[in-house]
Design an enzyme around this catalytic site. Sequence first.
Site, PDB file in Angstrom:
ATOM      1  N   HIS A   1      -7.345  10.793   5.173  1.00 13.02           N
ATOM      2  CA  HIS A   1      -8.685  10.431   5.638  1.00 13.02           C
ATOM      3  C   HIS A   1      -9.497  11.716   5.760  1.00 13.02           C
ATOM      4  O   HIS A   1      -9.383  12.451   6.730  1.00 13.02           O
ATOM      5  CB  HIS A   1      -8.618   9.680   6.965  1.00 13.02           C
ATOM      6  CG  HIS A   1      -7.993   8.325   6.838  1.00 13.02           C
ATOM      7  ND1 HIS A   1      -7.443   7.639   7.899  1.00 13.02           N
ATOM      8  CD2 HIS A   1      -7.820   7.519   5.765  1.00 13.02           C
ATOM      9  CE1 HIS A   1      -6.955   6.482   7.481  1.00 13.02           C
ATOM     10  NE2 HIS A   1      -7.180   6.385   6.189  1.00 13.02           N
TER      11      HIS A   1
ATOM     12  N   ASP B   1       0.869  -1.180   0.000  1.00 14.60           N
ATOM     13  CA  ASP B   1       0.000   0.000   0.000  1.00 14.60           C
ATOM     14  C   ASP B   1       0.904   1.228   0.000  1.00 14.60           C
ATOM     15  O   ASP B   1       1.597   1.493   0.985  1.00 14.60           O
ATOM     16  CB  ASP B   1      -0.876  -0.031   1.257  1.00 14.60           C
ATOM     17  CG  ASP B   1      -1.973   1.026   1.253  1.00 14.60           C
ATOM     18  OD1 ASP B   1      -1.963   1.895   0.366  1.00 14.60           O
ATOM     19  OD2 ASP B   1      -2.827   0.976   2.158  1.00 14.60           O
TER      20      ASP B   1
ATOM     21  N   GLU C   1      -7.048  -1.722  -3.398  1.00 11.27           N
ATOM     22  CA  GLU C   1      -7.553  -0.362  -3.180  1.00 11.27           C
ATOM     23  C   GLU C   1      -7.387   0.473  -4.444  1.00 11.27           C
ATOM     24  O   GLU C   1      -6.384   0.365  -5.147  1.00 11.27           O
ATOM     25  CB  GLU C   1      -6.782   0.290  -2.030  1.00 11.27           C
ATOM     26  CG  GLU C   1      -7.186   1.709  -1.701  1.00 11.27           C
ATOM     27  CD  GLU C   1      -6.426   2.268  -0.506  1.00 11.27           C
ATOM     28  OE1 GLU C   1      -6.942   3.216   0.108  1.00 11.27           O
ATOM     29  OE2 GLU C   1      -5.330   1.758  -0.203  1.00 11.27           O
TER      30      GLU C   1
ATOM     31  N   GLU D   1     -11.127   0.721  -0.393  1.00 18.52           N
ATOM     32  CA  GLU D   1     -10.213  -0.367  -0.072  1.00 18.52           C
ATOM     33  C   GLU D   1     -10.970  -1.430   0.708  1.00 18.52           C
ATOM     34  O   GLU D   1     -11.777  -1.122   1.585  1.00 18.52           O
ATOM     35  CB  GLU D   1      -8.997   0.120   0.717  1.00 18.52           C
ATOM     36  CG  GLU D   1      -9.283   0.795   2.038  1.00 18.52           C
ATOM     37  CD  GLU D   1      -8.012   1.271   2.736  1.00 18.52           C
ATOM     38  OE1 GLU D   1      -6.982   0.578   2.635  1.00 18.52           O
ATOM     39  OE2 GLU D   1      -8.052   2.342   3.366  1.00 18.52           O
TER      40      GLU D   1
ATOM     41  N   ASP E   1      -4.076   6.944  -3.536  1.00 21.67           N
ATOM     42  CA  ASP E   1      -3.922   5.893  -2.530  1.00 21.67           C
ATOM     43  C   ASP E   1      -4.389   4.593  -3.177  1.00 21.67           C
ATOM     44  O   ASP E   1      -5.574   4.430  -3.464  1.00 21.67           O
ATOM     45  CB  ASP E   1      -4.786   6.258  -1.312  1.00 21.67           C
ATOM     46  CG  ASP E   1      -4.667   5.262  -0.169  1.00 21.67           C
ATOM     47  OD1 ASP E   1      -3.874   4.310  -0.285  1.00 21.67           O
ATOM     48  OD2 ASP E   1      -5.380   5.445   0.839  1.00 21.67           O
TER      49      ASP E   1
ATOM     50  N   HIS F   1     -12.288   5.549   2.374  1.00 24.29           N
ATOM     51  CA  HIS F   1     -12.346   6.895   2.944  1.00 24.29           C
ATOM     52  C   HIS F   1     -12.309   7.961   1.862  1.00 24.29           C
ATOM     53  O   HIS F   1     -11.773   7.749   0.763  1.00 24.29           O
ATOM     54  CB  HIS F   1     -11.162   7.107   3.892  1.00 24.29           C
ATOM     55  CG  HIS F   1      -9.845   6.661   3.312  1.00 24.29           C
ATOM     56  ND1 HIS F   1      -9.036   7.506   2.592  1.00 24.29           N
ATOM     57  CD2 HIS F   1      -9.223   5.451   3.323  1.00 24.29           C
ATOM     58  CE1 HIS F   1      -7.962   6.835   2.199  1.00 24.29           C
ATOM     59  NE2 HIS F   1      -8.048   5.580   2.619  1.00 24.29           N
TER      60      HIS F   1
END
Length: 372
Positions: free
Chosen positions: A233, A145, A353, A258, A156, A225
């Site tokens: 976040h 990640d 993700e 994710e 992300d 998120h």
Amino acid sequence: MLTTLRSEAQTNPPSIPIRLLYPDGKYPIGEIENYKDEANLYRSTSEEKRLLERLNEDELQNARRSAEVHRQVRDYVRRNIKPGMKLVDICNMIESSVMKLVEADGIKAGRAFPTGCSLNHVAAHYTPNTGDDTVLGVDDVMKLDFGVHVGGRIIDSAFTVHHNPKFDPLIQAVRDATNTGVKAAGIDVRLGDIGAAIQEVMESYEIELDGKVYPIKPIQNLCGHSIIPYVIHGGKSVPSVRGREMTKMEEGEYFAIETFGTTGKGYVNEDMDCSHYMKRPDAPHVALRSAGAKSLLAHINKNHGTLAFCRRWLDAEGQPRHLMALKHLVEAGIIDPCPPLCDVKGSYTAQFEHTFVLKPTCKEVLSRGTDY
């Protein structure tokens, strides 16, 4: 249609900045999905929405540039990771490539957060601290990640690496669940409805390990998120299980969907030594008494801002004796620790993700590639 990356012009290992591969400043467009609900069908042909989209072009190009860095780095990494490698070497390979391709420039562009390389029952938030020589084994399931940002616009995206085909059903379950969540997302969609769709798909899979069949469960307390500039976040959480979350996604928002699947309990707890830290966006103004804490905070503000960082980075940045100062900043409520998140020992977890943006006219899955 997803634009193919210009890998033929890239070096091996990658070293040419993405900006130079796209000198016109127009970076590859992600996967486009039109909104399908009746209330939003008009958006794809609305001149008003197209104009609004053009007004946000600079921010979108920053996101696309970050996404292309992510694609080219992971393309290289996925071809070169082998069992027997130290996890810290894998992280350094990823992070050094990101910094070259994005042309890292303080907090203007660079790594968005430390590379997570969590193994097996450890689902998230693990990266090696200095001196940790953990080696990737042939039977390990590793979640990779990592993030990239330009101008605070974060991509992300994560995937799972495994070398033993017995884990294929687990990996397929989580990939399918993440894609289901991405597909279900859209303007005015309730977050709880996305969680229900993810759970249904995840729980349709099972895996046999050493003669025992395990149901594959979503990890219920790990969520997708929203993302806002320089804050990973952004305030909204996308569950991976059904619930009563009635909050809706809105036009212009960026999200990371994710999902984590597990053979364990489906619930993670904090465990092991902490490596990840992040300055709170709403950090209080505190009169720090410790000179070391003041100095470290100044360093964090200059080099990371509200982006996550790790102890290994602080060591490399000339802050080798930072532990006590970091402890002071945590106790003052300025810095949040983000310890590894673990299911029960002996279980296996996987993650996929993607980052997307809900544009006025359509949804663009920015991090989509030919790999996942």
